[in-house]
Design a protein around this motif. Structure first.
Motif, mmCIF file in Angstrom:
data_model
loop_
_atom_site.group_PDB
_atom_site.id
_atom_site.type_symbol
_atom_site.label_atom_id
_atom_site.label_comp_id
_atom_site.label_asym_id
_atom_site.label_seq_id
_atom_site.Cartn_x
_atom_site.Cartn_y
_atom_site.Cartn_z
ATOM 1 N N ASN A 142 -4.527 -2.853 -0.401
ATOM 2 C CA ASN A 142 -5.240 -3.143 -1.644
ATOM 3 C C ASN A 142 -4.909 -4.548 -2.138
ATOM 4 N N TYR A 143 -3.645 -4.888 -2.104
ATOM 5 C CA TYR A 143 -3.212 -6.210 -2.545
ATOM 6 C C TYR A 143 -3.878 -7.299 -1.687
ATOM 7 N N LEU A 144 -3.817 -7.127 -0.372
ATOM 8 C CA LEU A 144 -4.402 -8.131 0.524
ATOM 9 C C LEU A 144 -5.909 -8.254 0.307
ATOM 10 N N ALA A 145 -6.591 -7.125 0.143
ATOM 11 C CA ALA A 145 -8.040 -7.156 -0.054
ATOM 12 C C ALA A 145 -8.415 -7.888 -1.340
ATOM 13 N N GLU A 146 -7.555 -7.783 -2.357
ATOM 14 C CA GLU A 146 -7.848 -8.398 -3.651
ATOM 15 C C GLU A 146 -7.360 -9.844 -3.779
ATOM 16 N N HIS A 147 -6.309 -10.209 -3.040
ATOM 17 C CA HIS A 147 -5.659 -11.494 -3.289
ATOM 18 C C HIS A 147 -5.580 -12.461 -2.111
ATOM 19 N N GLN A 148 -5.876 -12.023 -0.911
ATOM 20 C CA GLN A 148 -5.714 -12.892 0.256
ATOM 21 C C GLN A 148 -7.016 -12.991 1.046
ATOM 22 N N GLU A 149 -7.299 -14.183 1.470
ATOM 23 C CA GLU A 149 -8.426 -14.388 2.370
ATOM 24 C C GLU A 149 -7.967 -14.108 3.797
ATOM 25 N N PRO A 150 -8.776 -13.423 4.589
ATOM 26 C CA PRO A 150 -8.406 -13.164 5.987
ATOM 27 C C PRO A 150 -8.234 -14.478 6.752
ATOM 28 N N LYS A 151 -7.260 -14.496 7.640
ATOM 29 C CA LYS A 151 -6.967 -15.701 8.420
ATOM 30 C C LYS A 151 -7.516 -15.638 9.839
ATOM 31 N N ASN A 152 -8.024 -14.486 10.244
ATOM 32 C CA ASN A 152 -8.534 -14.340 11.604
ATOM 33 C C ASN A 152 -9.540 -13.194 11.649
ATOM 34 N N ARG A 153 -10.160 -13.007 12.802
ATOM 35 C CA ARG A 153 -11.207 -11.982 12.941
ATOM 36 C C ARG A 153 -10.689 -10.570 12.696
ATOM 37 N N GLU A 198 -8.155 -9.599 10.808
ATOM 38 C CA GLU A 198 -7.937 -9.400 9.377
ATOM 39 C C GLU A 198 -9.259 -9.312 8.626
ATOM 40 N N GLN A 199 -10.254 -10.065 9.064
ATOM 41 C CA GLN A 199 -11.580 -9.993 8.448
ATOM 42 C C GLN A 199 -12.170 -8.597 8.633
ATOM 43 N N LEU A 200 -12.048 -8.057 9.834
ATOM 44 C CA LEU A 200 -12.549 -6.710 10.104
ATOM 45 C C LEU A 200 -11.818 -5.675 9.255
ATOM 46 N N LEU A 201 -10.489 -5.774 9.211
ATOM 47 C CA LEU A 201 -9.730 -4.823 8.392
ATOM 48 C C LEU A 201 -10.130 -4.903 6.924
ATOM 49 N N GLN A 202 -10.318 -6.120 6.430
ATOM 50 C CA GLN A 202 -10.705 -6.278 5.030
ATOM 51 C C GLN A 202 -12.091 -5.673 4.773
ATOM 52 N N GLU A 203 -13.028 -5.899 5.678
ATOM 53 C CA GLU A 203 -14.367 -5.328 5.523
ATOM 54 C C GLU A 203 -14.330 -3.805 5.555
ATOM 55 N N LEU A 204 -13.572 -3.251 6.502
ATOM 56 C CA LEU A 204 -13.438 -1.797 6.563
ATOM 57 C C LEU A 204 -12.817 -1.269 5.277
ATOM 58 N N TRP A 205 -11.775 -1.955 4.816
ATOM 59 C CA TRP A 205 -11.072 -1.509 3.601
ATOM 60 C C TRP A 205 -12.000 -1.534 2.390
ATOM 61 N N LYS A 206 -12.677 -2.644 2.199
ATOM 62 C CA LYS A 206 -13.530 -2.798 1.023
ATOM 63 C C LYS A 206 -14.719 -1.842 1.032
ATOM 64 N N ASN A 207 -15.180 -1.464 2.215
ATOM 65 C CA ASN A 207 -16.346 -0.596 2.309
ATOM 66 C C ASN A 207 -15.999 0.881 2.433
ATOM 67 N N GLY A 208 -14.716 1.182 2.597
ATOM 68 C CA GLY A 208 -14.296 2.568 2.720
ATOM 69 C C GLY A 208 -14.051 3.214 1.371
ATOM 70 N N GLU A 209 -14.261 4.499 1.334
ATOM 71 C CA GLU A 209 -13.889 5.273 0.159
ATOM 72 C C GLU A 209 -12.388 5.534 0.232
ATOM 73 N N GLN A 210 -11.801 6.031 -0.847
ATOM 74 C CA GLN A 210 -10.352 6.200 -0.929
ATOM 75 C C GLN A 210 -9.815 7.031 0.234
ATOM 76 N N GLU A 211 -10.491 8.106 0.571
ATOM 77 C CA GLU A 211 -10.054 8.958 1.681
ATOM 78 C C GLU A 211 -10.076 8.195 3.009
ATOM 79 N N GLN A 212 -11.095 7.379 3.203
ATOM 80 C CA GLN A 212 -11.200 6.574 4.418
ATOM 81 C C GLN A 212 -10.117 5.494 4.451
#
Length: 105
Positions: free
Chosen positions: A62-73, A75-89
């Motif tokens: 949560n912290y990374l998704a809100e405060h850090q820009e991804p530095k590589n592909r 991390e970008q994928l993880l951030q996209e999955l995180w932001k688009n997932g529901e809490q259970e996901q």
């Protein structure tokens, strides 16, 4: 469930960490995975359950998704999955990340 004390501790560690240290950890995906793996090993050594570790991983994500820009592909994928997932996901993804770094080491 991650106790309030542990939750606050995770938040404090994240906010206290220097930007330089964050950049170093996030420089590439292997650095990130190794760092996370070290923290998971430490948590296991002090007796934290898998569930508590995953809850801590959720806090970090949560912290990374809100405060850090991804530095590589990756991390970008993880951030996209995180932001688009529901809490259970997100919770399931946190468990998978913990398992992944445990299996790497």
């Amino acid at each position: 469930m991650l106790g309030d004390k542990q939750s606050v501790k995770v938040e404090e560690k994240l906010t206290e960490m220097s930007q330089e240290k964050k950049e170093e950890i996030l420089e590439n995906f292997n650095h990130f995975a190794n760092y996370l793996g070290d923290k998971v090993r430490m948590a296991k050594n002090i007796g934290m359950s898998d569930e508590a570790i995953a809850k801590s991983a959720e806090k970090v994500a949560n912290y990374l998704a809100e405060h850090q820009e991804p530095k590589n592909r990756e991390e970008q994928l993880l951030q996209e999955l995180w932001k688009n997932g529901e809490q259970e996901q997100q919770h399931a993804l946190a468990h998978m990340l913990v398992r992944m770094v445990q299996n790497r080491n």
